[in-house]
Write a protein that holds these residues in place. Structure first.
Motif, short mmCIF file in Angstrom:
data_model
loop_
_atom_site.label_atom_id
_atom_site.label_comp_id
_atom_site.label_asym_id
_atom_site.label_seq_id
_atom_site.Cartn_x
_atom_site.Cartn_y
_atom_site.Cartn_z
N ALA B 435 0.87 -1.15 0.00
CA ALA B 435 0.00 0.15 0.03
C ALA B 435 0.85 1.24 0.04
CB ALA B 435 -1.13 0.15 1.22
N GLN B 438 5.16 0.70 -3.40
CA GLN B 438 5.10 -0.36 -4.45
C GLN B 438 6.21 -0.48 -5.23
OE1 GLN B 438 2.51 2.23 -4.07
NE2 GLN B 438 0.49 0.93 -3.99
N LEU B 447 2.79 -6.09 -11.28
CA LEU B 447 1.67 -6.18 -12.14
C LEU B 447 0.86 -7.51 -11.94
CD1 LEU B 447 3.69 -4.87 -15.04
CD2 LEU B 447 2.03 -3.85 -14.14
N THR B 450 -0.98 -6.78 -8.77
CA THR B 450 -2.46 -5.95 -9.38
C THR B 450 -3.33 -6.60 -10.06
OG1 THR B 450 -0.52 -4.29 -9.35
CG2 THR B 450 -2.66 -3.56 -10.29
N GLY B 451 -2.85 -7.46 -11.14
CA GLY B 451 -3.89 -8.09 -11.86
C GLY B 451 -4.70 -8.88 -11.09
N ALA B 452 -4.14 -9.63 -10.05
CA ALA B 452 -4.91 -10.69 -9.28
C ALA B 452 -5.64 -9.90 -8.53
CB ALA B 452 -3.83 -11.38 -8.50
N THR C 33 -2.54 3.76 -0.71
CA THR C 33 -2.94 3.58 -2.13
C THR C 33 -2.94 1.95 -2.31
OG1 THR C 33 -1.22 5.00 -2.48
CG2 THR C 33 -3.10 5.18 -4.06
N GLU C 34 -3.90 1.36 -2.88
CA GLU C 34 -3.84 0.11 -3.26
C GLU C 34 -3.18 -0.06 -4.64
OE1 GLU C 34 -4.82 -2.42 -1.56
OE2 GLU C 34 -5.87 -1.37 0.09
N PRO C 35 -2.59 -0.94 -4.91
CA PRO C 35 -1.70 -1.19 -6.10
C PRO C 35 -2.99 -0.99 -7.14
CG PRO C 35 -1.75 -3.16 -4.83
CD PRO C 35 -2.17 -2.40 -3.92
N ASP C 36 -4.11 -1.65 -7.01
CA ASP C 36 -5.18 -1.66 -8.28
C ASP C 36 -5.61 -0.31 -8.31
OD1 ASP C 36 -6.34 -2.17 -5.98
OD2 ASP C 36 -7.87 -3.46 -6.63
N ARG C 38 -3.49 2.08 -8.82
CA ARG C 38 -2.44 2.95 -9.56
C ARG C 38 -2.12 2.41 -10.89
NH1 ARG C 38 1.82 5.88 -6.67
NH2 ARG C 38 0.61 6.69 -4.79
N TRP C 40 0.82 2.25 -13.79
CA TRP C 40 2.22 2.45 -13.96
C TRP C 40 2.76 2.74 -15.20
CZ3 TRP C 40 0.27 -0.66 -9.83
CH2 TRP C 40 0.84 -0.42 -8.73
N ALA C 61 1.30 0.19 -18.28
CA ALA C 61 1.04 -0.88 -18.34
C ALA C 61 -0.42 -1.47 -17.93
CB ALA C 61 1.96 -1.92 -17.27
N PRO C 63 -2.25 -4.08 -16.17
CA PRO C 63 -1.95 -5.44 -15.45
C PRO C 63 -3.07 -6.68 -15.69
CG PRO C 63 -2.43 -3.45 -13.82
CD PRO C 63 -2.48 -3.01 -15.32
N LYS C 64 -4.14 -6.24 -15.97
CA LYS C 64 -4.95 -7.34 -16.28
C LYS C 64 -4.47 -8.27 -17.42
CE LYS C 64 -9.98 -7.32 -15.84
NZ LYS C 64 -10.84 -6.14 -15.76
N GLY C 69 -5.93 -11.29 -14.94
CA GLY C 69 -7.22 -10.93 -13.87
C GLY C 69 -7.30 -11.94 -12.79
N GLY C 70 -8.07 -11.44 -11.87
CA GLY C 70 -8.04 -11.96 -10.60
C GLY C 70 -8.51 -13.40 -10.67
N ARG C 107 -6.74 5.43 -12.99
CA ARG C 107 -5.87 5.31 -11.68
C ARG C 107 -4.94 6.20 -11.67
NH1 ARG C 107 -5.25 -1.38 -12.21
NH2 ARG C 107 -7.68 -1.74 -12.31
N ARG C 108 -4.49 6.48 -10.56
CA ARG C 108 -3.47 7.44 -10.22
C ARG C 108 -2.14 6.89 -10.70
NH1 ARG C 108 -1.19 9.90 -4.44
NH2 ARG C 108 0.02 11.27 -5.47
#
Lengths: 365, 624, 421
Positions: B435, B438, B447, B450-452, C33-36, C38, C40, C61, C63-64, C69-70, C107-108
């Protein structure tokens, strides 16, 4: 101080004093020496070790004439409470001003480097909390904390230097004499204040195991001299002269520059503990020392109420400068330049009075 | 002692003020009697009388008693004590019973001497034991078959006595064999009672008629009652104002079994049990030295617990023993059943989370500690033994470190410290890095994380707290769950929390790894209570990390180390021998080779510092 | 007594901590901040602007696309297309993008993972000092990232630069740049080296030169050209991903003054000890049109001796190399110890030519990118004297002698080849 006399072993005292002296390498103050010494600043720091050693020997010489007393008490014995009050205020000023600049500096460091959106007051406040708690618990606790964390700090500190070895350019050592020998010596004189922190030894002296004061002082000054030397040399080798004088915190930039492939980079977070822990130890010791001076000055036996007042003083001092540059400049101009000379002056004066009064016994050193 | 620092806190003598407490007699316990009784039973049951018997000089009753009064309770605490009001309504309703109770307590407290008349004695005993109501106490009247026969009475509590011993070693000789010499006194002149020098029948019974291994005499009821409650049998003989106390203890207890908590692969496989005498013998079995002392102290007021203090008289610092004993003796607790309760009563800083005594269930560990100059405190009915003083580093050691090859032992310790770090700081660092920092994560991993996380609705901090809490829940439930369903719990926990939570996008997959590694780390900590401490502290760090990232963790860590550095366990700083530095052996952080373990820990200030000679492997000295 | 007092102290201390801990959350977690939350930026390209001073392209980038994806589907991965999108703004200064980009991206945006700063050649030739300045001062940038000069517009370069092997464009950028470890054509300097070299009077920096692959035919004949003759944008190739890095851009102060081809970059790397290994096609002295192929490794760092006589530097460089024979096209038995010198001499000759060629280039550009000045500064006791000597001026008059020493150490898997019959 109030319950029972704290007992600080040699090793703890050395760790405390060495961290107390050398914590400033993680802040901006270092840069002014590089302005003076160019790529040969490391020579300045080698010279400074000897200046620091002579300072500490003088201090120990004075204190050994009055066993079981600290610098403030010795001064009171020699020159009476009124003149000594001036001296004590000088000691206090050294502690408060350096602590204020350090507190501001390290908080700014955290804000710039790691927490850009956090208001500095919050960062400072969190530092103050931890420092007040630890220094409130007493000298023993501060010294033991320093000793416990010293190994961690030394390992991370040396690790930081070791990881940058692939970036070293040895040609940065040349031209060997930098600005020239006279300028280097002048630079050493301008930077004597790097060792004004030996003053802490004068405050904790009564709590050291008897007869070991000299050992503590000499070892602490030597170790911190070596550490400061390394932390001046490494940035010079990495960034080379004109560039290194631009940096605001060389050690931070060193950590940011470590590059070992795709995995081993952007490691500055890994080294956050050395910036934050070393300066927290420095500040806790300052709080204690300042409180101890105030206690002696007011002739009380409990230092603890003064820890909170020290917190207030230091915070106020920390926020007097308008900006971080001013903090660094003030620190250099008032502490690094003159404080050590003044301290030596006070010590010599006290020694002179002592010799004049022929008091304190003949045992000497 | 290079530092010249005396690590052991100077032990202040017990303050003996004359302000004896004037409490209601019903609440008062006969302190000196309990100790005396404990002392006696120690002497009776111990192997050599020399070990146990010489320890406790039987002090004049009054002085010891006053020494134990709470002479220096601060005014504030006394005031608070007063606030615990007696319930007057109840008092009035049961006034009669209260009076009776006070009456009985007075018998014990005032050390009422026994009577010459057996019937009166019996009445008194029945009164004390509330006999018509109480079915446990047995009054067995008998006639001793001497010439002339004498009436006698056995008093004991059914269930905690060994009836075999009673039948064969008390009743049979008294009833059947006692008359033998009387009948054949022509042939057996040498057994003549007068020539053998018996003062009277009582003496004869004691000396000649009872083939019981431990016998003692008592003159007052309190002593008799005390012993009977401990499983002994009292023999009252008509016409004598004293009683014979016969050793007939025999209650069921668990036999010695393998350690449950501190299991090792290599090394002794036996653990303490709930029987204090068995426990002391387990230690004594390892250390064959006359200097191994066992002292008994009774702790607790309502139901006093037998408490043994073991140490090696020629090694341990006498100040330390004095301090342990002083603390144990001055405890005025209600009911101290377990080491944990006594621990809280005697440790320096009970308000801190860090354990300041080492509790172990392994006799070999206790023996090794005693040989280093530490003191063991055993509590009856408890398979855990406290070893004091303890330091942070002893909390992180396991006995097996010494039993396996020393480089491996060191390696194992390093792993354990890594485990400690992970258990304490990994979830916090995860929160801080995910948090706040990063940039520290390698880009690919970032990445991937983040993707997950894309579909996870909660912030990381909530995820971490939920998962850590769930893990604690599994752990707690796993202990409380009945054995028959216990095996399913692990599967359920793993299934629900691991797979399902991820599949349902409740948490991100990497968090499962973090939680699992944290759990493994906390299980690698050898000391159970320390492991619990670390688990609890972890949550503080998680919150700090959520507040200010790694900076928050560092601020917390600094306070943590500061507070730890301030702690002392029986005068020994918790962080010794690192802070403060004392002369170190090669066995605190890592495990040095056995032949290098030449000195005992300096911070204990033992009487003999050197534990083995410089050249411990003397076979290496070639002859000539 | 002691304990009671101390516990009182501790209780107070605890209260202070608790109060603090209570106050902190009130103040809020500013940087949490959560990585998701942001985004990059993996690379930034800077061009001369069309509608404003600069055109800045950011590679963001996705990420998905990279992690798939999750849920449980993490292993599916992306398409091998880098998983990114670009976004271009015309802005007054470089950092304006950072704020402007959030008008488009939800996203930031964070620059802390940026790998590449790509400047177009056009801009570089005008001077990039003004744009480089924030890179050393702004906290999210770091000096370990890479500065590239690209032929053509950086905007197209980044937009079209889709990797073919990687899901993660950041990995692609980093691996591309790390090619300096195994080819001699890519300069090794990270931004850190670039920056200090451009501030140091004794040396001039070289930045990697990149370009989009050429579409049309570049060379009209099929005569022998050493492989290092090429440079980015002029590599005859088909296929592969769009972008290529080869050769270098020489800078003086903050301005790009010229380009180096692959071989010249190799020589520059030899002098900085950064050349790890290269293959060399050496003309066979006895068989014209046939080549001996050797690989070349540094034996030790080149030794540079400098004499200053009459204000004019006299430089002697001894380059020591070693390597193995990889192929002898003619099949002649040069492997014999008594004939090995033939190969060694040929290699020395070739490398000598390369080095001389590079030195000539540096004199022509009047930029000491080989770093002779770093050796020269050892001759001066103090910095003022060194500055006063004014190396930049003196370098072009320097008298440079190069000695190359190459030793064949091994001959590969063949001991001696039999002639074809």
């Amino acid at each position: 101080m109030s319950q029972q006399k704290p007992v600080v072993g040699v090793s703890e005292a050395v760790s405390l004093l060495f961290i107390f002296i050398s914590a400033k390498i993680f802040l901006t103050q270092l840069i002014f020496s590089i302005h003076l010494g160019m790529n040969a600043t490391w020579i300045i720091f080698l010279v400074l070790i000897f200046i620091g050693l002579s300072g500490v020997l003088l201090l120990v010489f004075l204190l050994n004439r009055f066993p079981g007393r600290d610098l403030v008490q010795v001064g009171e014995e020699l020159v009476g409470p009124y003149i000594n009050a001036l001296f004590a205020l000088f000691y206090l000023a050294v502690f408060v001003v350096s602590a204020g600049a350090t507190l501001r500096g390290v908080s700014e460091r955290m804000v710039v480097g790691f927490l850009p959106d956090t208001p500095i007051s919050l960062v400072t406040f969190s530092f103050i909390i931890s420092i007040v708690v630890v220094s409130y618990l007493g000298l023993e606790t501060v010294a033991r904390t320093a000793r416990f964390l010293a190994s961690l700090l030394v390992v991370t500190g040396l690790g930081l230097i070791a990881l940058t070895i692939p970036l070293w350019n040895y040609s940065a050592l040349f031209p060997f004499w930098g600005p020239g020998i006279p300028q280097l010596l002048w630079g050493a004189l301008e930077n004597t204040g790097d060792y004004v922190q030996i003053l802490l030894l004068g405050i904790i002296y009564p709590f050291l195991p008897g007869g070991n004061g000299k050992k503590v002082g000499v070892m602490a000054v030597s170790i911190s001299g070596i550490v400061m030397f390394l932390y001046v040399l490494a940035p010079i080798l990495i960034f080379t002269y004109p560039t290194v004088s631009e940096l605001s915190v060389p050690s931070f930039e060193m950590a940011r520059n470590i590059y070992f492939g795709r995995f081993g980079q952007r490691l500055e977070v890994l080294f956050l503990p050395i910036w934050s822990l070393s300066n927290m130890i420095y500040l806790a010791a300052s709080f204690y020392a300042g409180a101890a001076v105030l206690t002696r000055l007011c002739r009380l036996d409990d230092y603890r109420p003064f820890v909170l007042s020290m917190a207030v003083f230091v915070t106020v001092v920390a926020f007097i400068p308008q900006n971080v540059t001013q903090t660094a400049y003030w620190y250099f101009n008032y502490v690094t330049r003159y404080s050590f000379v003044m301290l030596i002056g006070v010590l010599l004066f006290l020694l002179l009075v002592a010799a004049f009064k022929a008091r304190g016994g003949d045992e000497g050193v | 002692m290079t530092d010249g620092t005396r690590r052991t806190e100077p032990v202040r003598p017990v303050q003996k003020k004359n302000s004896q407490r004037k409490g209601s007699p019903g609440k008062e316990q006969p302190g000196e009697d309990i100790i005396a009784a404990g002392d006696k039973s120690a002497g009776q049951q111990g192997q050599g009388g020399g070990a146990g018997g010489s320890l406790k000089p039987s002090e004049p009753a009054g002085e010891v008693g006053s020494g134990h009064q709470r002479s220096h309770v601060s005014a504030g605490r006394a005031a608070r004590r007063k606030r615990v009001r007696e319930n007057t309504a109840v008092k009035e309703k049961f006034a009669e019973q209260l009076a009776a109770n006070q009456n009985i307590d007075a018998i014990i407290k005032d050390r009422v001497e026994m009577f010459y008349d057996l019937v009166e004695n019996r009445k008194m005993m029945e009164k004390v034991f509330r006999v018509p109501k109480n079915k446990d106490t047995v009054f067995r009247s008998l006639t001793i078959g001497t010439n002339p026969p004498v009436k006698a009475l056995l008093v004991f509590i059914d269930g905690i006595t060994n009836s075999q011993v009673q039948n064969m070693a008390i009743l049979q000789p008294l009833m059947l064999l006692s008359g033998i010499f009387d009948r054949c006194d022509f042939e057996c002149q040498m057994f003549d009672t007068t020539r053998a020098g018996y003062k009277d029948l009582f003496d004869r019974v004691k000396e000649a008629l009872l083939p019981n291994n431990q016998v003692s005499t008592a003159h007052n009821f309190s002593r008799v009652v005390e012993d009977v409650l401990n499983g002994n049998t009292a023999l009252l003989i008509d016409g004598y104002n004293q009683a014979l106390l016969l050793e007939t203890k025999g209650w069921p207890y668990r036999s010695v079994s393998t350690p449950q908590v501190e299991a090792v692969i290599r090394g002794p496989q036996e653990a303490f049990t709930e029987q204090i005498r068995v426990n002391t013998s387990l230690v004594r079995k390892i250390i064959h030295r006359p200097s191994l002392l066992t002292e008994f102290i009774k702790v607790g007021n309502s139901a006093p617990m037998q408490c043994a203090v073991m140490y090696l008289d020629d090694l341990v610092n006498p100040d330390l023993v004095q301090e342990v004993k002083r603390r144990l003796e001055s405890v005025r607790g209600d009911f101290l059943l377990e080491t944990g309760l006594v621990e809280e009563m005697i440790e320096d800083y009970p308000q801190h989370m860090v354990p300041q005594v080492l509790s172990t269930e392994r006799p070999d560990r206790v023996a090794a500690s005693l040989l280093e100059g530490q003191v063991a405190v055993l509590i009856d009915g408890n398979p855990f033994v406290m070893v004091v003083p303890c330091t942070f580093f002893t909390l992180m050691q396991a006995p097996e470190d010494a039993y396996i090859r020393w480089p491996i032992g060191s390696f194992v310790r390093v792993i354990r410290y890594v485990g400690l770090f992970l258990a304490l700081l990994l979830p916090a660092n995860y929160v801080a890095i995910i948090a706040y920092h990063q940039e520290f994560i390698p880009t690919d991993l970032l990445l991937a994380i983040t993707g997950a996380r894309e579909k996870v609705p909660f912030p990381s901090i909530v995820e971490v707290l939920v998962m850590e809490f769930s893990f604690e829940l599994i752990r707690e439930a796993g202990i409380r769950i009945p054995g028959t369903v216990g095996t399913t719990l692990g599967i359920v926990g793993a299934l629900i929390l691991g797979q399902a939570a991820v599949a349902a996008n409740i948490v991100s997959p990497i968090l499962i790894i973090v939680v699992a590694v944290t759990a493994l780390g906390s299980f690698a900590i050898p000391n159970y209570s320390f492991s619990l401490t670390i688990r609890a502290l972890r949550f503080f760090y998680i919150i700090l990390a959520a507040l200010a990232g790694l900076h928050g963790i560092m601020v917390g860590f600094f306070i943590h180390v500061g507070v730890m550095a301030n702690l002392k366990s029986f005068g020994v700083p918790l962080l010794a021998p690192v802070a403060p530095v004392t002369r170190k052996g090669s066995d605190y952080l890592l495990r040095g080779p056995q032949w290098r373990q030449e000195t005992r820990p300096d911070y204990l200030d033992p009487l003999q510092v050197r534990r083995q000679s410089e050249v411990s492997r003397s076979w290496r000295r070639r002859k000539g | 007594m002691y304990n009671a007092h101390l516990s009182k102290v501790l209780r107070k201390a605890l209260m202070v901590v608790m109060t603090g801990a209570l106050l902190l959350p009130l103040a809020g977690c500013y940087d949490y901040t959560e990585p998701d939350e942001r985004a990059w930026v993996m690379a930034i390209g800077v061009d001369k602007g069309r509608q404003n001073v600069l055109t800045v392209t950011s590679v963001v980038a996705v990420p998905k696309a990279i992690a798939g994806g999750g849920g449980q589907s993490g292993s599916e991965g992306g398409s091998g297309q880098g998983g990114f999108f670009t976004i271009t703004f015309d802005v007054p200064t470089l950092l304006s993008t950072l704020e402007l980009i959030n008008t488009v991206v939800d996203r930031r945006v964070s620059l802390s993972h940026t790998k590449w700063f790509v400047f177009s050649r056009e801009l570089a030739e005008e001077g990039i000092g003004a744009y480089v300045a924030p890179l050393v001062r702004f906290q999210q940038f770091r000096r370990s990232s890479q500065l590239l000069i690209c032929e053509g517009r950086a905007e197209d370069f980044l937009t079209k630069g889709v990797p073919q092997l990687e899901d993660n464009v950041g990995k692609y950028y980093e691996l591309m740049q790390q090619g300096w470890r195994y080819t001699e054509f890519i300069p090794f300097d990270s931004f850190h080296q670039f920056y200090y070299k451009s501030e140091n009077p004794g040396v001039n920096p070289v930045a990697p030169l990149a370009a989009r692959g050429a579409k049309e035919t570049i060379y009209t004949d099929n005569s022998f050209k050493p492989k290092g003759y090429y440079q980015a944008g002029r590599i005859p190739r088909k296929g592969g991903s769009e972008i290529e890095i080869m050769g270098g851009a020489v800078f003086k102060k903050d301005r790009m003054v010229g380009t180096l081809n692959g071989d010249q970059v190799g020589v520059q790397k030899i002098f900085f000890g950064a050349m790890k290994r290269t293959l060399l096609n050496v003309p066979d002295p006895y068989h014209p049109d046939k080549y001996i192929i050797v690989d070349v490794l540094p034996r030790q760092k080149p030794r540079v001796d400098i004499n200053i006589t009459g204000g004019r530097p006299k430089i002697t460089a001894n380059v020591k190399l070693e390597g193995q024979i990889l192929s002898i096209q003619s099949g002649e038995n040069y492997e014999r110890p008594d004939r090995l010198y033939i190969v060694e001499d040929a290699v020395q000759e070739l490398i000598f030519e390369d080095i001389n060629d590079t030195i000539a280039k540096s004199k022509q550009l009047d930029a000491d990118f080989l770093g002779f000045g770093l050796h020269a500064q050892k001759l001066f006791p103090t910095w003022p004297q060194w500055s006063a000597y004014n190396w930049e001026e003196k370098y072009k008059d320097a008298d440079i002698t190069v000695n190359v020493d190459y030793k064949v150490r091994r001959t590969g898997l063949v001991h001696e080849m039999v002639q074809l019959r």
